[in-house]
Design an enzyme around this catalytic site. Structure first.
Site, PDB file in Angstrom:
ATOM      1  CB  SER A  45      10.866  25.650 -38.853  1.00 44.59           C
ATOM      2  OG  SER A  45       9.805  26.519 -39.200  1.00 44.59           O
ATOM      3  N   GLY A  94       8.162  22.480 -37.292  1.00 43.80           N
ATOM      4  CA  GLY A  94       6.800  21.973 -37.317  1.00 43.80           C
ATOM      5  C   GLY A  94       6.079  22.022 -35.987  1.00 43.80           C
ATOM      6  CG  ASN A 102       4.462  25.247 -37.520  1.00 41.72           C
ATOM      7  OD1 ASN A 102       4.576  25.399 -38.728  1.00 41.72           O
ATOM      8  ND2 ASN A 102       5.511  25.115 -36.732  1.00 41.72           N
ATOM      9  CG  ASP A 142      10.190  27.450 -47.436  1.00 39.29           C
ATOM     10  OD1 ASP A 142      10.513  28.661 -47.382  1.00 39.29           O
ATOM     11  OD2 ASP A 142      10.410  26.659 -46.499  1.00 39.29           O
ATOM     12  CG  HIS A 161      11.174  27.829 -43.241  1.00 45.53           C
ATOM     13  ND1 HIS A 161      10.413  26.998 -44.038  1.00 45.53           N
ATOM     14  CD2 HIS A 161      10.839  27.545 -41.965  1.00 45.53           C
ATOM     15  CE1 HIS A 161       9.661  26.229 -43.274  1.00 45.53           C
ATOM     16  NE2 HIS A 161       9.897  26.544 -42.006  1.00 45.53           N
TER      17      HIS A 161
END
Length: 196
Positions: free
Chosen positions: A22, A59, A88, A169, A172
């Site tokens: 991402s 992801g 991840n 979040d 990011h």
């Protein structure tokens, strides 16, 4: 203009393949605002003939990248492969040795197709514990050294310690962070593409 410079001026554009997660797939920001799109713009401004293929998926893990890579190499025949994976794996607490094995295999496959590789490193947040975070961070250096692939040690240098450069979040980066990310990646990338 010499014959040599004329030849280089009209040489075929290089193909750059970015295989990431991402952080490279423009998650949560406008299309064209991520560091990969900014890289393409910078290459144009520097008059470096190159096509950038962004094969990043939000992801994505190292095992996912490893599974997808052979088809990507066959389809795009890149001159340079930028591997930006591992975050991840780390966030899920997956074993570092398996992530390391996947990265090594991706580099091996890329080099077997005569592509140069740039490895982009990552750090885990401190709440994962010092032993894990250090092992994770050092993995990238070991892979880089052993495969003789240049390394960007930490793509979020100058970003990670600034909460305002992250989306809600807190994982990011915002669009404002992506020029900084590109500045972290550009020195190693530019020397790599100029060797091509």
């Amino acid at each position: 203009m010499t014959l040599a410079t004329t030849a280089s001026a009209y040489s075929a554009p290089k193909t750059v393949l970015v295989v990431g997660d991402s952080l490279s797939a423009e998650y949560g920001i406008a299309r064209g605002a991520g560091w990969v799109a900014l890289l393409e713009q910078k290459l144009k401004s520097e008059k470096i003939a190159a096509k950038v293929v962004n094969a990043s998926i939000s992801g994505e893990t190292t095992s996912g990248g490893r599974a997808r890579l052979p088809a990507l190499l066959g389809q795009h025949r890149p001159d340079i492969v930028v591997i930006e994976l591992g975050a991840n794996d780390g966030l899920r607490g997956l074993p570092v040795p398996s992530a390391e094995a996947n990265l090594r295999e991706m580099i091996k496959q890329s080099q077997a197709k005569q592509a140069r590789v740039l490895l982009v490193g990552m750090r885990m947040p401190p709440n994962y514990g010092r032993a894990y975070t250090e092992r994770f961070f050092n993995m990238f250096k070991a892979v880089s050294n052993d495969t003789r692939s240049p390394l960007v040690p930490f793509m979020l240098e100058g970003v990670a310690d600034k909460p305002t450069l992250f989306q809600q979040d807190r994982l990011h980066p915002t669009a404002q962070a992506h020029p900084i990310i590109l500045n972290n990646i550009w020195p190693q990338f530019s020397s790599l593409i100029k060797k091509q």
